[in-house]
Design a protein around this motif. Structure first.
Motif, PDB file in Angstrom:
ATOM      1  N   MET A   1      30.205  24.434   7.086  1.00 16.58           N
ATOM      2  CA  MET A   1      30.397  24.904   8.057  1.00 16.58           C
ATOM      3  C   MET A   1      31.132  26.476   8.001  1.00 16.58           C
ATOM      4  O   MET A   1      31.566  26.816   6.958  1.00 16.58           O
ATOM      5  CB  MET A   1      31.946  24.196   8.273  1.00 16.58           C
TER       6      MET A   1
ATOM      7  N   GLY B   1      29.018  25.707  12.477  1.00 16.91           N
ATOM      8  CA  GLY B   1      27.947  24.963  12.642  1.00 16.91           C
ATOM      9  C   GLY B   1      26.997  25.117  10.814  1.00 16.91           C
ATOM     10  O   GLY B   1      27.350  25.538  10.246  1.00 16.91           O
ATOM     11  N   LYS B   2      25.785  23.771  10.769  1.00 17.97           N
ATOM     12  CA  LYS B   2      25.273  23.688   9.161  1.00 17.97           C
ATOM     13  C   LYS B   2      23.544  25.243   9.816  1.00 17.97           C
ATOM     14  O   LYS B   2      23.081  24.769  10.328  1.00 17.97           O
ATOM     15  CB  LYS B   2      25.202  22.772   9.541  1.00 17.97           C
ATOM     16  N   ARG B   3      24.089  25.453   8.895  1.00 18.41           N
ATOM     17  CA  ARG B   3      22.258  26.348   8.044  1.00 18.41           C
ATOM     18  C   ARG B   3      22.043  25.895   6.945  1.00 18.41           C
ATOM     19  O   ARG B   3      22.857  25.884   6.216  1.00 18.41           O
ATOM     20  CB  ARG B   3      22.517  27.599   9.223  1.00 18.41           C
TER      21      ARG B   3
ATOM     22  N   ALA C   1      28.478  19.071  14.564  1.00 19.76           N
ATOM     23  CA  ALA C   1      27.703  19.817  13.592  1.00 19.76           C
ATOM     24  C   ALA C   1      28.444  19.217  12.354  1.00 19.76           C
ATOM     25  O   ALA C   1      26.967  18.812  11.672  1.00 19.76           O
ATOM     26  CB  ALA C   1      28.037  20.995  13.740  1.00 19.76           C
ATOM     27  N   GLN C   2      29.431  19.314  11.638  1.00 23.61           N
ATOM     28  CA  GLN C   2      29.741  19.078  10.619  1.00 23.61           C
ATOM     29  C   GLN C   2      29.147  17.045  10.526  1.00 23.61           C
ATOM     30  O   GLN C   2      29.257  16.982   9.189  1.00 23.61           O
ATOM     31  CB  GLN C   2      31.093  19.181  10.409  1.00 23.61           C
TER      32      GLN C   2
ATOM     33  N   SER D   1      25.223  16.746   9.990  1.00 27.59           N
ATOM     34  CA  SER D   1      25.582  18.304   8.584  1.00 27.59           C
ATOM     35  C   SER D   1      24.286  17.548   7.407  1.00 27.59           C
ATOM     36  O   SER D   1      23.478  17.687   6.743  1.00 27.59           O
ATOM     37  CB  SER D   1      26.380  18.816   8.271  1.00 27.59           C
ATOM     38  N   THR D   2      24.832  16.099   7.430  1.00 31.45           N
ATOM     39  CA  THR D   2      24.129  15.384   6.046  1.00 31.45           C
ATOM     40  C   THR D   2      23.789  14.613   6.541  1.00 31.45           C
ATOM     41  O   THR D   2      22.759  13.472   5.764  1.00 31.45           O
ATOM     42  CB  THR D   2      25.366  15.187   5.598  1.00 31.45           C
TER      43      THR D   2
ATOM     44  N   CYS E   1      17.947  16.428   8.708  1.00 33.37           N
ATOM     45  CA  CYS E   1      18.769  17.788   9.549  1.00 33.37           C
ATOM     46  C   CYS E   1      19.053  18.747   8.812  1.00 33.37           C
ATOM     47  O   CYS E   1      19.234  19.407   7.651  1.00 33.37           O
ATOM     48  CB  CYS E   1      20.402  17.201   9.732  1.00 33.37           C
TER      49      CYS E   1
ATOM     50  N   GLN F   1      19.136  22.301  10.927  1.00 27.91           N
ATOM     51  CA  GLN F   1      19.584  22.852  10.817  1.00 27.91           C
ATOM     52  C   GLN F   1      20.170  22.650  12.348  1.00 27.91           C
ATOM     53  O   GLN F   1      20.322  21.684  13.707  1.00 27.91           O
ATOM     54  CB  GLN F   1      19.800  24.429  11.804  1.00 27.91           C
ATOM     55  N   TYR F   2      21.368  22.882  12.445  1.00 27.34           N
ATOM     56  CA  TYR F   2      22.686  23.032  13.455  1.00 27.34           C
ATOM     57  C   TYR F   2      23.176  23.841  14.014  1.00 27.34           C
ATOM     58  O   TYR F   2      25.599  23.511  13.377  1.00 27.34           O
ATOM     59  CB  TYR F   2      23.194  21.216  13.528  1.00 27.34           C
TER      60      TYR F   2
ATOM     61  N   GLU G   1      19.187  23.317  17.395  1.00 25.26           N
ATOM     62  CA  GLU G   1      19.331  22.067  15.928  1.00 25.26           C
ATOM     63  C   GLU G   1      17.815  22.264  15.386  1.00 25.26           C
ATOM     64  O   GLU G   1      17.119  22.467  16.451  1.00 25.26           O
ATOM     65  CB  GLU G   1      19.465  20.998  16.813  1.00 25.26           C
TER      66      GLU G   1
END
Lengths: 103, 103
Positions: free
Chosen positions: A1, A101-103, B31-32, B35-36, B40, B42-43, B59
């Motif tokens: 994050m 977010g996630k990347r 997103a969190q 994320s796992t 996945c 990317q978000y 995403e």
């Protein structure tokens, strides 16, 4: 994050009928060209599943200034010139700030 | 540079006036949460610079099946329920395949 305020850009392009793969190839060359540019974190190229002539790109940069500077990289203008005649209409763009977010 | 055929999704949401930050907070929690999740990659969550009520997400997943499965993750449905009343209208989505680029 993360919680940044990076500059991001989504672009949508419509190719002339039958020209999507040719346009895609040019955009992937552009991605490679700018991948080492100052402030470039992401430059991805996608095909639209529903619209067979559409291509999208997503870009993430430290700043709009870094993005704008990338347009002057050697070879970039040539690729834009190659892409222009393959386009059906004006590209659409959406300017964004990345919230996280996630990347 | 990559040349994959991963599943990608761009979403555009318009918040009720004054509710963008609240909606953003929910999407960052989502997103969190995912994320796992399996598949996945990317978000990301963005604010539209030109439209003060708009949020975009991007995403990237191994497959559409992995994306769809993520909607059943514990807590995900609750976040969707929280987000719904903050929306002005139906979210727009664009389904894509990732062709390549820098990430």
């Amino acid at each position: 994050m993360e919680n940044t305020e990076e500059y991001a850009l989504f672009g949508k392009m419509t190719a002339q009928p039958g020209q999507r793969e040719a346009l895609l190839s040019i955009l992937l060359q552009a991605a490679q060209l700018v991948s080492t540019a100052k402030g470039c974190h992401q430059y991805l190229v996608y095909k639209d599943t529903q619209h067979q002539d559409c291509i999208w790109i997503s870009e993430i940069w430290d700043s709009k200034a870094d993005h704008d500077a990338s347009l002057t990289i050697a070879g970039c203008k040539e690729l834009i010139m190659q892409a222009m005649p393959l386009l059906a209409g004006k590209p659409e763009r959406t300017e964004l700030t990345l919230s996280g977010g996630k990347r």
